[in-house]
Design a protein around this motif. Structure first.
Motif, PDB file in Angstrom:
ATOM      1  N   TRP A  35       1.112  -5.167  -6.918  1.00  0.00           N
ATOM      2  CA  TRP A  35       1.169  -5.711  -5.562  1.00  0.00           C
ATOM      3  C   TRP A  35       1.307  -4.642  -4.470  1.00  0.00           C
ATOM      4  O   TRP A  35       1.262  -4.959  -3.287  1.00  0.00           O
ATOM      5  CB  TRP A  35       2.260  -6.747  -5.429  1.00  0.00           C
ATOM      6  CG  TRP A  35       3.691  -6.274  -5.385  1.00  0.00           C
ATOM      7  CD1 TRP A  35       4.160  -5.026  -5.104  1.00  0.00           C
ATOM      8  CD2 TRP A  35       4.840  -7.086  -5.592  1.00  0.00           C
ATOM      9  NE1 TRP A  35       5.525  -5.007  -5.126  1.00  0.00           N
ATOM     10  CE2 TRP A  35       5.977  -6.260  -5.424  1.00  0.00           C
ATOM     11  CE3 TRP A  35       5.045  -8.433  -5.894  1.00  0.00           C
ATOM     12  CZ2 TRP A  35       7.273  -6.731  -5.556  1.00  0.00           C
ATOM     13  CZ3 TRP A  35       6.341  -8.904  -6.015  1.00  0.00           C
ATOM     14  CH2 TRP A  35       7.435  -8.065  -5.863  1.00  0.00           C
ATOM     15  N   ARG A  36       1.434  -3.373  -4.856  1.00  0.00           N
ATOM     16  CA  ARG A  36       1.568  -2.343  -3.821  1.00  0.00           C
ATOM     17  C   ARG A  36       0.366  -1.416  -3.750  1.00  0.00           C
ATOM     18  O   ARG A  36      -0.159  -1.159  -2.666  1.00  0.00           O
ATOM     19  CB  ARG A  36       2.834  -1.517  -4.064  1.00  0.00           C
ATOM     20  CG  ARG A  36       3.123  -0.510  -2.950  1.00  0.00           C
ATOM     21  CD  ARG A  36       4.466   0.185  -3.154  1.00  0.00           C
ATOM     22  NE  ARG A  36       4.794   1.031  -2.032  1.00  0.00           N
ATOM     23  CZ  ARG A  36       4.446   2.314  -1.914  1.00  0.00           C
ATOM     24  NH1 ARG A  36       3.736   2.888  -2.884  1.00  0.00           N
ATOM     25  NH2 ARG A  36       4.780   3.019  -0.863  1.00  0.00           N
ATOM     26  N   PHE A  37      -0.077  -0.890  -4.888  1.00  0.00           N
ATOM     27  CA  PHE A  37      -1.154   0.090  -4.869  1.00  0.00           C
ATOM     28  C   PHE A  37      -2.427  -0.408  -4.186  1.00  0.00           C
ATOM     29  O   PHE A  37      -3.013   0.336  -3.380  1.00  0.00           O
ATOM     30  CB  PHE A  37      -1.486   0.569  -6.289  1.00  0.00           C
ATOM     31  CG  PHE A  37      -2.737   1.405  -6.336  1.00  0.00           C
ATOM     32  CD1 PHE A  37      -2.720   2.738  -5.933  1.00  0.00           C
ATOM     33  CD2 PHE A  37      -3.948   0.855  -6.757  1.00  0.00           C
ATOM     34  CE1 PHE A  37      -3.879   3.503  -5.950  1.00  0.00           C
ATOM     35  CE2 PHE A  37      -5.103   1.616  -6.775  1.00  0.00           C
ATOM     36  CZ  PHE A  37      -5.073   2.947  -6.372  1.00  0.00           C
ATOM     37  N   PRO A  38      -2.913  -1.625  -4.483  1.00  0.00           N
ATOM     38  CA  PRO A  38      -4.159  -2.045  -3.845  1.00  0.00           C
ATOM     39  C   PRO A  38      -4.113  -1.959  -2.324  1.00  0.00           C
ATOM     40  O   PRO A  38      -5.061  -1.484  -1.686  1.00  0.00           O
ATOM     41  CB  PRO A  38      -4.332  -3.493  -4.332  1.00  0.00           C
ATOM     42  CG  PRO A  38      -3.623  -3.528  -5.640  1.00  0.00           C
ATOM     43  CD  PRO A  38      -2.437  -2.640  -5.444  1.00  0.00           C
ATOM     44  N   TYR A  39      -3.014  -2.407  -1.734  1.00  0.00           N
ATOM     45  CA  TYR A  39      -2.913  -2.387  -0.266  1.00  0.00           C
ATOM     46  C   TYR A  39      -2.738  -0.966   0.261  1.00  0.00           C
ATOM     47  O   TYR A  39      -3.303  -0.609   1.302  1.00  0.00           O
ATOM     48  CB  TYR A  39      -1.735  -3.256   0.185  1.00  0.00           C
ATOM     49  CG  TYR A  39      -1.665  -3.443   1.685  1.00  0.00           C
ATOM     50  CD1 TYR A  39      -2.566  -4.280   2.337  1.00  0.00           C
ATOM     51  CD2 TYR A  39      -0.717  -2.774   2.442  1.00  0.00           C
ATOM     52  CE1 TYR A  39      -2.512  -4.446   3.714  1.00  0.00           C
ATOM     53  CE2 TYR A  39      -0.646  -2.939   3.817  1.00  0.00           C
ATOM     54  CZ  TYR A  39      -1.551  -3.777   4.448  1.00  0.00           C
ATOM     55  OH  TYR A  39      -1.500  -3.933   5.813  1.00  0.00           O
ATOM     56  N   VAL A  40      -1.954  -0.140  -0.449  1.00  0.00           N
ATOM     57  CA  VAL A  40      -1.779   1.260  -0.042  1.00  0.00           C
ATOM     58  C   VAL A  40      -3.129   1.972  -0.029  1.00  0.00           C
ATOM     59  O   VAL A  40      -3.446   2.726   0.900  1.00  0.00           O
ATOM     60  CB  VAL A  40      -0.796   1.979  -0.988  1.00  0.00           C
ATOM     61  CG1 VAL A  40      -0.815   3.494  -0.748  1.00  0.00           C
ATOM     62  CG2 VAL A  40       0.621   1.444  -0.788  1.00  0.00           C
ATOM     63  N   ALA A  41      -3.938   1.735  -1.067  1.00  0.00           N
ATOM     64  CA  ALA A  41      -5.262   2.346  -1.139  1.00  0.00           C
ATOM     65  C   ALA A  41      -6.163   1.833  -0.023  1.00  0.00           C
ATOM     66  O   ALA A  41      -6.889   2.605   0.624  1.00  0.00           O
ATOM     67  CB  ALA A  41      -5.897   2.072  -2.499  1.00  0.00           C
ATOM     68  N   TYR A  42      -6.118   0.543   0.224  1.00  0.00           N
ATOM     69  CA  TYR A  42      -6.944  -0.066   1.273  1.00  0.00           C
ATOM     70  C   TYR A  42      -6.581   0.502   2.646  1.00  0.00           C
ATOM     71  O   TYR A  42      -7.455   0.898   3.420  1.00  0.00           O
ATOM     72  CB  TYR A  42      -6.744  -1.585   1.249  1.00  0.00           C
ATOM     73  CG  TYR A  42      -7.328  -2.320   2.422  1.00  0.00           C
ATOM     74  CD1 TYR A  42      -8.711  -2.437   2.581  1.00  0.00           C
ATOM     75  CD2 TYR A  42      -6.502  -2.911   3.370  1.00  0.00           C
ATOM     76  CE1 TYR A  42      -9.251  -3.124   3.668  1.00  0.00           C
ATOM     77  CE2 TYR A  42      -7.016  -3.596   4.449  1.00  0.00           C
ATOM     78  CZ  TYR A  42      -8.399  -3.703   4.597  1.00  0.00           C
ATOM     79  OH  TYR A  42      -8.926  -4.381   5.668  1.00  0.00           O
ATOM     80  N   GLU A  43      -5.286   0.582   2.932  1.00  0.00           N
ATOM     81  CA  GLU A  43      -4.829   1.117   4.217  1.00  0.00           C
ATOM     82  C   GLU A  43      -5.086   2.616   4.335  1.00  0.00           C
ATOM     83  O   GLU A  43      -5.225   3.139   5.433  1.00  0.00           O
ATOM     84  CB  GLU A  43      -3.325   0.844   4.382  1.00  0.00           C
ATOM     85  CG  GLU A  43      -2.996  -0.597   4.702  1.00  0.00           C
ATOM     86  CD  GLU A  43      -3.321  -0.952   6.147  1.00  0.00           C
ATOM     87  OE1 GLU A  43      -2.597  -0.510   7.046  1.00  0.00           O
ATOM     88  OE2 GLU A  43      -4.327  -1.649   6.357  1.00  0.00           O
TER      89      GLU A  43
END
Length: 539
Positions: A35-43
């Motif tokens: 739940w954290r890595f995908p958004y960190v990568a996207y941002e």
């Protein structure tokens, strides 16, 4: 002194190197991967983020992983014992890591309990279409504002009861020991977790709008690479993702046989963890692409991370997708398995430390550790203010717990105790991938600089304004007070005497029976025997 071939100690061990690797991957692959890595990568620039991510992995994550492995394996103990054997003055570092795990264990269990309940809710779409956010915060958590009610004691049964079940299950696993409990649990849960997530990803890829989600996730924004915050985000994520610097890998590596390939195992763990993160990103953003299409917006309008992604966005996807219940069961089931494997590694740091300090048996130590933690966990996180307490504790223990102890530990080991040559020799003496000057430069040079930058940045951010606008008194207790208390308590614990049985492990001639020349482990029990050196008949 013990005579030749006298049994000095008996330490638990993993059944095999493969079980250790699965357990280490199980610790690393946790809720943050999903739940954290995908958004960190996207941002951080989408596909372009893979460049700082890989740099962080190769220049900080893997070197620190090797450092933890070498400390635990070379000094053959839990975090406090390993650091004590390195130098008696370094023992507080081990206890600092143990206490960080205490805090994390207390709140980590409740997230696993939430995921377990949402696995059940997904099968029945309990939240009702269009009410996903209200259901989570109002109906399920019954959240109350700490500014208005303070820290509540109002019990929330739909959270408290599954939380109790989670603790009971984890206590049983821990009581069974390293080989029969932790090893077997990871041997079962990790393949199941991988299979479930692969099925989830495949199903998400066939959702309408999945391609738009993947495009948002992978499309590179090269301009983001010029932003120092993106690089800092990549390094910060890697530190937390690999479970380094807070005792887990030190403890796990202490259960390995003496001839285990340490660096080879570390590379497998590191790249398996990263592979799972990319897989999670594909599944999550394929599903978010579907959600964006249904809501007639772009992916940026629905992309989120953490609790919002798991317990609001994904239930929305489950409600709207064909076969959504299956997606929900797979997603939340994967969260449960990932959470359990990480939680047992966190608890093992605490259990192992007290076993070494007090010389107690496995079951007695497990109950002494787990029962009080379960009671505290139930008291704080089965209430209407649980979410606020969790959010604060998590933010502060990560920024000023894990990051701070990592910074101090690297400086102490590399610059004050000058132990990197010893640890390098230990790694190279039993590993397929040899480390050299570059490893020492990265650990002693780059890692402290990056950690120092991240620490100062976080400190300035949290000093400049109250975290999330929470009341000052609340942050003083569950934020600043908590992190300061960890350091003070770590110093006090290091002053307590070790049991007679533990002092035997602190023998001044430990280096003799640890060396390859004088070390003769029993391959079945991993009992250490001293072999009399030529200069005398005792050791």
């Amino acid at each position: 002194m013990a005579t030749a071939s006298t049994q000095i100690r008996k330490r638990e061990a993993f059944g095999s190197r493969n079980v250790f690797i699965l357990s280490a991957i199980g610790s690393a692959v946790g809720l943050g991967n999903i739940w954290r890595f995908p958004y960190v990568a996207y941002e951080g620039g989408g596909g372009a983020f893979l460049i700082p991510y890989l740099c962080a992995l190769l220049t900080a994550g893997i070197p620190l992983l090797f450092l933890d492995y070498s400390i635990g394996h070379r000094f053959r103990g839990s975090a406090p014992l390993a650091f004590r054997r390195m130098h008696r003055a370094a023992e507080p570092l081990g206890w600092w890591q143990v206490l960080i795990c205490v805090v994390i264990a207390v709140y980590y269990a409740v997230i696993v309990a939430w995921a377990a309940m949402y696995t059940w809710f997904s099968a029945q779409l309990t939240w009702g279409e269009g009410n996903e956010e209200g259901f989570f915060f109002t109906d399920f958590l019954q959240s109350a504002d700490v500014a208005e009610v303070g820290v509540s004691t109002d019990f929330v049964p739909q959270v408290g009861l599954p939380l109790l079940v989670v603790w009971l299950a984890v206590i049983v696993i821990m009581a069974l020991g390293v080989k029969r409990g932790i090893g077997i649990a990871n041997l079962v849960l990790m393949p199941l977790l991988t299979l479930m997530f692969i099925v989830l990803v495949v199903q998400a890829l066939f959702l309408p709008g999945a391609l738009e989600g993947l495009n948002a996730f992978f499309a590179p924004n090269w301009e983001a690479l010029a932003d120092p915050a993106v690089w800092a985000s990549a390094y910060g994520h890697i530190f937390f993702s690999l479970s380094v610097a807070f005792g887990i890998m030190v403890t796990y590596s202490s259960y390995l046989k003496r001839k285990t390939d340490l660096t080879g195992s570390g590379l497998v763990v590191a790249f398996a963890n990263s592979g799972f993160e990319v897989l999670a990103g594909i599944g999550v953003f394929a599903a978010l692409g579907f959600m964006a299409q249904v809501q007639a917006t772009d992916v940026a309008g629905v992309a989120t991370s953490g609790i919002g992604l798991a317990f609001v966005a994904f239930p929305t996807i489950v409600s709207q997708a064909v076969g959504g219940s299956i997606i929900g069961v797979l997603f939340f089931g994967a969260l449960v398995f990932a959470g359990v494997t990480s939680m047992i590694s966190i608890l093992e740091v605490i259990v192992a430390a007290l076993q070494d300090k007090l010389g107690w048996g496995r079951v007695r130590t497990t109950l002494t550790v787990s029962v009080p933690l379960a009671v505290i966990s139930m008291a704080l996180f089965s209430t209407t203010t649980a979410l606020t307490v969790l959010d604060t504790a998590d933010a502060f223990v990560n920024s000023f717990g894990i990051m701070a102890v990592a910074l101090v530990a690297v400086i102490v080991v590399a610059w004050l105790l000058h132990k990197l040559p010893t640890l390098q020799a230990h790694l190279n003496g039993r590993s397929s991938f040899r480390v050299g000057v570059i490893w020492k430069v990265l650990v002693a040079g780059l890692v402290p600089v990056v950690l120092g930058y991240l620490f100062v940045t976080e400190l300035m951010a949290k000093i400049s304004e109250p975290y999330s606008g929470y009341p000052t008194w609340f942050l003083a207790i569950f934020g600043w007070g908590m992190v300061i208390g960890l350091v003070v308590l770590a110093l006090l614990l290091s002053l307590l005497p070790w049991s007679g049985r533990s002092r035997a492990k602190d023998d001044p001639e430990y280096d003799d029976f640890l060396s390859d020349e004088h070390y003769d482990p029993d391959p079945e029990t991993d009992t250490v025997r001293t072999v009399a050196p030529e200069r005398g008949g005792t050791s």
